[in-house]
Write a protein that holds these residues in place. Structure first.
Motif, PDB file in Angstrom:
ATOM      1  N   ASP A  44      90.923  -3.575  38.156  1.00 61.17           N
ATOM      2  CA  ASP A  44      91.630  -4.180  36.946  1.00 61.17           C
ATOM      3  C   ASP A  44      91.150  -4.136  35.832  1.00 61.17           C
ATOM      4  O   ASP A  44      89.998  -4.491  35.460  1.00 61.17           O
ATOM      5  N   SER A  45      92.410  -3.994  34.987  1.00 63.55           N
ATOM      6  CA  SER A  45      91.811  -3.791  33.576  1.00 63.55           C
ATOM      7  C   SER A  45      92.006  -5.125  33.020  1.00 63.55           C
ATOM      8  O   SER A  45      90.684  -5.180  31.480  1.00 63.55           O
ATOM      9  N   GLU A  46      92.276  -5.972  33.510  1.00 57.60           N
ATOM     10  CA  GLU A  46      91.385  -7.325  32.259  1.00 57.60           C
ATOM     11  C   GLU A  46      90.339  -7.981  33.079  1.00 57.60           C
ATOM     12  O   GLU A  46      89.452  -8.297  32.178  1.00 57.60           O
ATOM     13  N   THR A  47      89.746  -7.327  33.793  1.00 60.45           N
ATOM     14  CA  THR A  47      88.666  -8.854  35.036  1.00 60.45           C
ATOM     15  C   THR A  47      87.044  -7.248  34.859  1.00 60.45           C
ATOM     16  O   THR A  47      86.713  -7.696  35.993  1.00 60.45           O
ATOM     17  N   LEU A  48      87.913  -5.859  35.227  1.00 61.76           N
ATOM     18  CA  LEU A  48      87.336  -5.109  35.275  1.00 61.76           C
ATOM     19  C   LEU A  48      86.439  -4.875  37.234  1.00 61.76           C
ATOM     20  O   LEU A  48      85.983  -3.322  37.116  1.00 61.76           O
ATOM     21  N   ALA A  49      87.276  -5.931  37.506  1.00 55.74           N
ATOM     22  CA  ALA A  49      86.833  -6.059  39.161  1.00 55.74           C
ATOM     23  C   ALA A  49      87.679  -4.372  40.056  1.00 55.74           C
ATOM     24  O   ALA A  49      88.556  -4.336  39.746  1.00 55.74           O
ATOM     25  N   PRO A  50      86.591  -4.174  40.884  1.00 52.83           N
ATOM     26  CA  PRO A  50      87.562  -3.171  41.795  1.00 52.83           C
ATOM     27  C   PRO A  50      88.528  -3.300  42.370  1.00 52.83           C
ATOM     28  O   PRO A  50      89.111  -4.958  42.840  1.00 52.83           O
ATOM     29  N   VAL A  51      89.949  -2.799  42.434  1.00 52.03           N
ATOM     30  CA  VAL A  51      91.419  -2.763  43.265  1.00 52.03           C
ATOM     31  C   VAL A  51      90.727  -3.187  44.718  1.00 52.03           C
ATOM     32  O   VAL A  51      89.770  -2.906  45.300  1.00 52.03           O
ATOM     33  N   ILE A  52      91.142  -4.341  45.286  1.00 52.33           N
ATOM     34  CA  ILE A  52      91.170  -4.496  46.287  1.00 52.33           C
ATOM     35  C   ILE A  52      92.800  -4.723  46.986  1.00 52.33           C
ATOM     36  O   ILE A  52      93.639  -4.249  47.115  1.00 52.33           O
ATOM     37  N   GLU A  53      91.697  -3.684  47.777  1.00 52.64           N
ATOM     38  CA  GLU A  53      93.547  -2.974  49.517  1.00 52.64           C
ATOM     39  C   GLU A  53      94.416  -4.322  49.522  1.00 52.64           C
ATOM     40  O   GLU A  53      95.493  -3.696  48.941  1.00 52.64           O
ATOM     41  N   ASN A  54      93.956  -5.630  49.288  1.00 53.14           N
ATOM     42  CA  ASN A  54      95.538  -6.599  49.814  1.00 53.14           C
ATOM     43  C   ASN A  54      95.401  -7.209  49.364  1.00 53.14           C
ATOM     44  O   ASN A  54      96.521  -8.344  49.192  1.00 53.14           O
ATOM     45  N   ALA A  55      94.767  -6.999  47.897  1.00 53.60           N
ATOM     46  CA  ALA A  55      95.213  -7.332  46.682  1.00 53.60           C
ATOM     47  C   ALA A  55      96.999  -6.922  46.206  1.00 53.60           C
ATOM     48  O   ALA A  55      97.131  -6.128  46.807  1.00 53.60           O
ATOM     49  N   HIS A  56      97.453  -7.417  44.977  1.00 52.11           N
ATOM     50  CA  HIS A  56      98.621  -6.641  44.167  1.00 52.11           C
ATOM     51  C   HIS A  56      98.088  -6.296  42.553  1.00 52.11           C
ATOM     52  O   HIS A  56      97.957  -7.568  42.506  1.00 52.11           O
ATOM     53  N   TYR A  57      99.452  -5.461  42.271  1.00 53.67           N
ATOM     54  CA  TYR A  57      98.933  -4.769  40.856  1.00 53.67           C
ATOM     55  C   TYR A  57     100.239  -4.759  40.751  1.00 53.67           C
ATOM     56  O   TYR A  57     101.001  -3.936  40.801  1.00 53.67           O
ATOM     57  N   GLN A  58     100.580  -4.919  39.549  1.00 55.65           N
ATOM     58  CA  GLN A  58     101.273  -4.812  38.228  1.00 55.65           C
ATOM     59  C   GLN A  58     100.939  -3.330  37.220  1.00 55.65           C
ATOM     60  O   GLN A  58      99.331  -4.128  36.817  1.00 55.65           O
ATOM     61  N   TYR A  59     101.468  -2.340  36.882  1.00 58.67           N
ATOM     62  CA  TYR A  59     100.684  -1.259  35.964  1.00 58.67           C
ATOM     63  C   TYR A  59     101.604  -1.578  34.912  1.00 58.67           C
ATOM     64  O   TYR A  59     102.877  -1.303  34.209  1.00 58.67           O
ATOM     65  N   LEU A  95      96.093  -1.752  35.393  1.00 62.63           N
ATOM     66  CA  LEU A  95      96.854  -2.405  36.171  1.00 62.63           C
ATOM     67  C   LEU A  95      96.145  -4.283  35.855  1.00 62.63           C
ATOM     68  O   LEU A  95      95.300  -4.255  35.373  1.00 62.63           O
ATOM     69  N   VAL A  96      97.119  -4.725  35.969  1.00 66.71           N
ATOM     70  CA  VAL A  96      96.625  -6.278  36.114  1.00 66.71           C
ATOM     71  C   VAL A  96      97.079  -7.113  37.239  1.00 66.71           C
ATOM     72  O   VAL A  96      98.099  -6.742  37.771  1.00 66.71           O
ATOM     73  N   SER A  97      96.236  -8.254  37.531  1.00 63.35           N
ATOM     74  CA  SER A  97      96.371  -8.641  39.306  1.00 63.35           C
ATOM     75  C   SER A  97      97.800  -9.710  38.906  1.00 63.35           C
ATOM     76  O   SER A  97      98.201 -10.166  38.619  1.00 63.35           O
ATOM     77  N   CYS A  98      98.129  -9.439  40.112  1.00 64.43           N
ATOM     78  CA  CYS A  98      99.797 -10.107  40.577  1.00 64.43           C
ATOM     79  C   CYS A  98      99.970 -11.095  41.495  1.00 64.43           C
ATOM     80  O   CYS A  98      99.413 -10.418  42.378  1.00 64.43           O
ATOM     81  N   ALA A  99     101.204 -11.551  41.663  1.00 66.95           N
ATOM     82  CA  ALA A  99     101.543 -11.821  42.954  1.00 66.95           C
ATOM     83  C   ALA A  99     101.892 -11.085  44.170  1.00 66.95           C
ATOM     84  O   ALA A  99     102.713 -10.093  43.015  1.00 66.95           O
ATOM     85  N   ASN A 100     102.172 -10.891  45.144  1.00 68.41           N
ATOM     86  CA  ASN A 100     103.215  -9.841  45.862  1.00 68.41           C
ATOM     87  C   ASN A 100     104.547  -9.498  45.516  1.00 68.41           C
ATOM     88  O   ASN A 100     105.443  -9.530  45.809  1.00 68.41           O
ATOM     89  N   THR A 101     105.375 -10.770  44.610  1.00 72.67           N
ATOM     90  CA  THR A 101     106.256 -11.136  44.891  1.00 72.67           C
ATOM     91  C   THR A 101     106.351 -10.461  43.674  1.00 72.67           C
ATOM     92  O   THR A 101     107.975 -10.470  42.617  1.00 72.67           O
ATOM     93  N   ALA A 102     105.803 -10.185  42.765  1.00 77.68           N
ATOM     94  CA  ALA A 102     106.216 -10.137  41.143  1.00 77.68           C
ATOM     95  C   ALA A 102     106.988  -8.424  40.927  1.00 77.68           C
ATOM     96  O   ALA A 102     107.055  -7.473  41.808  1.00 77.68           O
ATOM     97  N   LYS A 103     107.555  -7.869  39.546  1.00 69.62           N
ATOM     98  CA  LYS A 103     107.714  -6.656  39.757  1.00 69.62           C
ATOM     99  C   LYS A 103     107.387  -5.284  39.638  1.00 69.62           C
ATOM    100  O   LYS A 103     106.669  -5.592  38.667  1.00 69.62           O
ATOM    101  N   HIS A 104     107.222  -4.608  40.456  1.00 66.95           N
ATOM    102  CA  HIS A 104     107.304  -3.656  40.632  1.00 66.95           C
ATOM    103  C   HIS A 104     105.110  -3.875  40.904  1.00 66.95           C
ATOM    104  O   HIS A 104     104.738  -2.939  40.670  1.00 66.95           O
ATOM    105  N   ALA A 105     104.847  -4.965  41.772  1.00 64.59           N
ATOM    106  CA  ALA A 105     104.104  -5.073  42.731  1.00 64.59           C
ATOM    107  C   ALA A 105     103.617  -3.815  43.194  1.00 64.59           C
ATOM    108  O   ALA A 105     104.457  -3.683  44.215  1.00 64.59           O
ATOM    109  N   ILE A 106     102.642  -3.736  43.039  1.00 68.25           N
ATOM    110  CA  ILE A 106     101.898  -2.090  43.503  1.00 68.25           C
ATOM    111  C   ILE A 106     100.532  -2.947  44.828  1.00 68.25           C
ATOM    112  O   ILE A 106      99.962  -3.908  44.242  1.00 68.25           O
ATOM    113  N   SER A 107     100.439  -2.669  45.964  1.00 75.18           N
ATOM    114  CA  SER A 107      99.390  -3.081  46.533  1.00 75.18           C
ATOM    115  C   SER A 107      98.217  -2.614  46.140  1.00 75.18           C
ATOM    116  O   SER A 107      98.370  -1.155  45.957  1.00 75.18           O
TER     117      SER A 107
END
Length: 253
Positions: free
Chosen positions: A176-191, A197-209
């Motif tokens: 995650d570019s904001e927190t520097l935390a490793p990407v989590i498989e069951n989380a979602h991110y916007q690019y 990558l920025v953490s987001c809800a799974n309903t966000a536009k262009h969300a990627i798991s």
């Protein structure tokens, strides 16, 4: 004046003065270089002219103290590659992107090896197989593979990601570019191309798991990963090549 011996491919050529050509090469040793090939347009039987074609790996000599060299010798370095149908158009696309993205005289050996590998893989695709991916270069369309024979899109996505990473335009897809935390498989991110990558809800536009992002990073392309991989590449490529339309995409309209 010292002679520079290089191995590579022609990626672009255009007329220069009355009888010459100005040729851009992608080389193993020096990345992209430009050379003048004197008098070649006035001699239709010139062996140099027949060798200065895309898909033909060559070895050549050039001289010159400036960035614009003069080609003095050229010979084939193996047989020419044979691409057909959309695979041929895809090779035009690779060449256009390289010609616009590569800095001059900067070696990128890994990218050169990926380019040659991609061209070799394109030669294995038949026009029937590549026709299934005829919209893969369209910026507003995302095609999905229709059979196990459709390998064009994965080849292009892997090449684009390698190019963007090699030239420093691809943000880190592992955190995650904001927190520097490793990407989590069951989380979602916007690019975001200039941020990452920025953490987001799974309903966000262009969300990627996170799971899909891991697969993209490992070049594991499938129906699930090709669309987000294409989104990442299409969003980021303008940083490398500018916003001018890519002419080779018109071949797929």
């Amino acid at each position: 004046m010292s002679v520079l011996t290089l191995n590579g491919f022609v990626i672009h050529r255009r007329p220069y003065r009355e009888t010459s050509l100005l040729v851009d090469f992608f080389t193993l040793e020096s990345g992209r270089i430009t050379a003048v090939v004197k008098g070649v347009r006035s001699n239709s039987k010139s062996s140099r002219k027949s060798l200065l074609q895309p898909l033909q790996r060559i070895q050549f000599d050039c001289i010159g103290r400036t960035n614009l060299k003069n080609l003095t010798r050229v010979e084939a370095f193996g047989p020419a590659l044979n691409c057909r149908g959309n695979a041929l158009y895809a090779s035009f696309y690779l060449n256009e992107v390289l010609q616009r993205a590569l800095p001059e005289s900067e070696p990128v050996e890994h990218l050169f090896e990926m380019y040659q590998h991609t061209l070799e893989q394109l030669t294995l695709l038949t026009p029937v197989a590549t026709a299934e991916s005829e919209n893969m270069l369209q910026p507003d369309k995302v095609s999905q593979p229709k059979s196990k024979n459709t390998a064009l899109e994965p080849l292009l996505r892997e090449f684009e990601l390698t190019l963007l990473m090699t030239l420093g335009y691809l943000p880190d897809l592992s955190c995650d570019s904001e927190t520097l935390a490793p990407v989590i498989e069951n989380a979602h991110y916007q690019y975001f191309p200039e941020k990452g990558l920025v953490s987001c809800a799974n309903t966000a536009k262009h969300a990627i798991s996170g799971e899909v992002l891991h697969k993209i990073s490992n070049s594991q392309f499938s129906r699930e990963t090709l669309a987000p991989a294409k989104y990442i590449c299409r969003s980021t490529l303008p940083l490398a090549i500018g916003n001018k339309p890519i002419k080779s995409r018109e071949l797929f309209v």
